[in-house]
Design an enzyme around this catalytic site. Structure first.
Site, PDB file in Angstrom:
ATOM      1  N   ARG A   1       0.819  -1.202  -0.002  1.00 12.88           N
ATOM      2  CA  ARG A   1       0.087   0.027   0.087  1.00 12.88           C
ATOM      3  C   ARG A   1       1.053   1.217  -0.090  1.00 12.88           C
ATOM      4  O   ARG A   1       0.596   2.311  -0.471  1.00 12.88           O
ATOM      5  CB  ARG A   1      -0.923   0.252   1.056  1.00 12.88           C
TER       6      ARG A   1
ATOM      7  N   TYR B   1     -14.514  16.317 -16.012  1.00 13.77           N
ATOM      8  CA  TYR B   1     -15.033  14.939 -15.927  1.00 13.77           C
ATOM      9  C   TYR B   1     -16.305  14.806 -14.873  1.00 13.77           C
ATOM     10  O   TYR B   1     -16.078  15.396 -13.782  1.00 13.77           O
ATOM     11  CB  TYR B   1     -13.907  14.041 -15.473  1.00 13.77           C
TER      12      TYR B   1
ATOM     13  N   ASP C   1      -5.996  18.290 -14.851  1.00 17.99           N
ATOM     14  CA  ASP C   1      -6.461  17.053 -15.127  1.00 17.99           C
ATOM     15  C   ASP C   1      -5.899  16.766 -16.722  1.00 17.99           C
ATOM     16  O   ASP C   1      -6.625  17.339 -17.791  1.00 17.99           O
ATOM     17  CB  ASP C   1      -7.605  16.570 -14.947  1.00 17.99           C
TER      18      ASP C   1
ATOM     19  N   LYS D   1      -7.056   5.619 -19.482  1.00 19.05           N
ATOM     20  CA  LYS D   1      -7.458   5.983 -21.034  1.00 19.05           C
ATOM     21  C   LYS D   1      -6.043   5.821 -21.851  1.00 19.05           C
ATOM     22  O   LYS D   1      -5.561   4.706 -21.910  1.00 19.05           O
ATOM     23  CB  LYS D   1      -7.794   7.734 -20.782  1.00 19.05           C
TER      24      LYS D   1
HETATM   25  C1  LIG Z   1     -11.740   8.773 -17.164  1.00 21.41           C
HETATM   26  C2  LIG Z   1     -11.351  10.256 -16.654  1.00 21.41           C
HETATM   27  C3  LIG Z   1     -11.171  10.401 -15.092  1.00 21.41           C
HETATM   28  C4  LIG Z   1     -11.048   9.451 -14.003  1.00 21.41           C
HETATM   29  O1  LIG Z   1     -10.490   8.318 -14.428  1.00 21.41           O
HETATM   30  P1  LIG Z   1     -10.600   6.760 -13.929  1.00 21.41           P
HETATM   31  O2  LIG Z   1      -9.749   6.007 -14.234  1.00 21.41           O
HETATM   32  O3  LIG Z   1     -11.945   6.236 -14.794  1.00 21.41           O
HETATM   33  O4  LIG Z   1     -10.916   6.796 -12.384  1.00 21.41           O
HETATM   34  C5  LIG Z   1     -10.785  11.657 -14.732  1.00 21.41           C
HETATM   35  N1  LIG Z   1     -10.483  12.612 -15.761  1.00 21.41           N
HETATM   36  C6  LIG Z   1     -10.755  12.529 -17.001  1.00 21.41           C
HETATM   37  C7  LIG Z   1     -10.407  13.738 -17.833  1.00 21.41           C
HETATM   38  C8  LIG Z   1     -11.230  11.377 -17.512  1.00 21.41           C
HETATM   39  O5  LIG Z   1     -11.492  11.196 -18.877  1.00 21.41           O
END
Ligand SMILES: *Cc1c(COP(=O)(O)O)cnc(C)c1O
Length: 394
Positions: free
Chosen positions: A55, A108, A180, A205
């Protein structure tokens, strides 16, 4: 002499090898044994590097984080179990009761929920503002504003934030700017170069790219901020799995190739869609008809990214006909896969909004977002053309 005849004993039997493995090993062990308490002291005090408990960290997370650090031009980033864990740790690791955060109004979906519900419940004030209008956005800053959370290119209308103006205002006032960078990726733009203090990824992604690992990443430029975020993530158990980190590292080996190909496909698909009957509008940041075209050129250069949105003539019946006529294009609310995926915000990511709020964003029943993959572009064009023409007959 070690007794090998008892198969229940955990022994280090890994053979020595004069040659090295080319692939990264997976280390799933939860615990690590140190030789003695003095060594453990040295590990905790940072005089020796050593893992203790998964962890807190493990080799596969370290390997992956160092690679993403290098792409973003930062150091000491950490992996988390999801992109949302990364967003949450960036906010909750730093903010305290009484602070105020401003988020982009097209973040998001789950980030919007965090801003709208969870932070206010904990006494952290939030507001949302349109980051394409820097003047209005900056006017939302209060004396207690501690952080700004932005995505460079918004979901699903692909609007481009006025990063320069907002980053300058944040810097002047000592407000942390968290970016982000999931949609844009470090290949589209480096968040730190745009003035970010904290960079966040959903590695799930296109960085990992194969829709088989759920992971996040966070790095802060200030070591104290990074320490606070890391401690929060470790304390709350936002740990990344070794197997997911291993898969994502393998995916990352082809990230530049996949990104470049997906981007070239996206640009070509956007232009193709724009010429088809039955299409009301196409959104792609580098197209001259995009509302933020000049800013996109300035911030992204020639990197338009792999996302395209379009609006179909018609309503839900036409939207249903379109997805049904394209069975080989997954209708799935994700992005960044090697294959093209199609999402319909009105029935998925933006279903929680009122019809009026959706209309204000331009998200009608005919609105689709495409995460363009690396398939043969002529096949993609033909599949979309057939699906759109089928929708027109619905
Ligand atoms: C998918 C996404 C998230 C969240 O990511 P997860 O891995 O699904 O928790 C956050 N920000 C953006 C821009 C995303 O496309």
């Amino acid at each position: 002499m070690t007794d090998l005849t008892d198969p229940t004993r955990r022994l280090n039997l890994w053979p020595e090898s004069a040659s090295r493995p080319v692939g990264t090993a997976i280390q799933p062990s939860v615990v690590y044994a140190s030789p003695d308490p003095d060594t453990l002291d040295a590990q905790y005090e940072g005089r020796l590097h050593g893992y203790t408990y998964a962890r807190e960290g493990h080799p596969n997370a370290t390997v992956l984080a160092r690679r993403i650090d290098a792409l973003e031009g930062v150091s000491d980033g950490i992996m988390t179990g999801s992109g949302m864990a990364a967003v949450t740790a960036a906010l909750m690791g730093v903010l305290r009761t009484g602070d105020h955060v401003i988020g982009g109004d097209q973040l998001y979906g789950r980030s919007l929920r965090l801003m709208g519900q969870d932070l206010p419940r904990l006494g952290i004030a939030t507001s949302l503002s349109d980051p394409t209008d820097a003047e209005r956005f900056i006017a939302a800053i209060r004396p207690e504003t501690r952080m700004i959370l932005l995505e460079v290119v918004s979901n699903p209308t692909l609007r481009v934030a006025d990063m320069q103006a907002i980053a300058a205002a944040a810097r002047e006032r000592g407000i942390l700017l968290a970016v982000d960078n999931t949609f844009t990726t470090p290949r589209g733009c480096r968040a730190i170069d745009l003035g970010a203090d904290i960079v966040i990824h959903s590695v799930t992604k296109i960085l990992a790219g194969h829709s088989d690992a759920t992971l996040g990443y966070i790095a802060a430029t200030d070591p104290d901020v990074q320490r606070a975020i890391t401690d929060f993530a470790v304390t709350t158990g936002m740990t990344a799995s070794p197997f997911d980190c291993w898969l994502a590292e393998r995916g990352l080996l082809t990230f530049p190739l996949r990104y470049d190909r997906a981007e070239a496909n996206a640009r070509a698909l956007a232009d193709h869609l724009a010429g088809l009957p039955g299409i009301r509008r196409v959104l792609y940041p580098l197209r001259p008809d995009h509302p933020d075209h000049n800013r996109a050129r300035c911030i992204l250069g020639d990197r338009g990214g792999h996302m395209v949105s379009f609006e179909l003539d018609g309503g839900r019946a036409q939207a249903n006909a379109l997805t049904r006529a394209a069975p080989d294009i997954a209708f799935a609310p994700t992005l960044g896969d090697v294959n093209t995926t199609l999402s319909h915000p009105a029935s998925s990511s933006h279903r929680g909004l009122t019809p009026e709020a959706r209309a204000a964003l331009g998200i009608t029943e005919g609105f689709f977002r495409v995460s363009v993959g690396i398939e043969d572009i002529e096949t993609l064009k033909a599949e979309f053309e057939a699906a759109i023409s089928n929708a027109g007959r619905a």
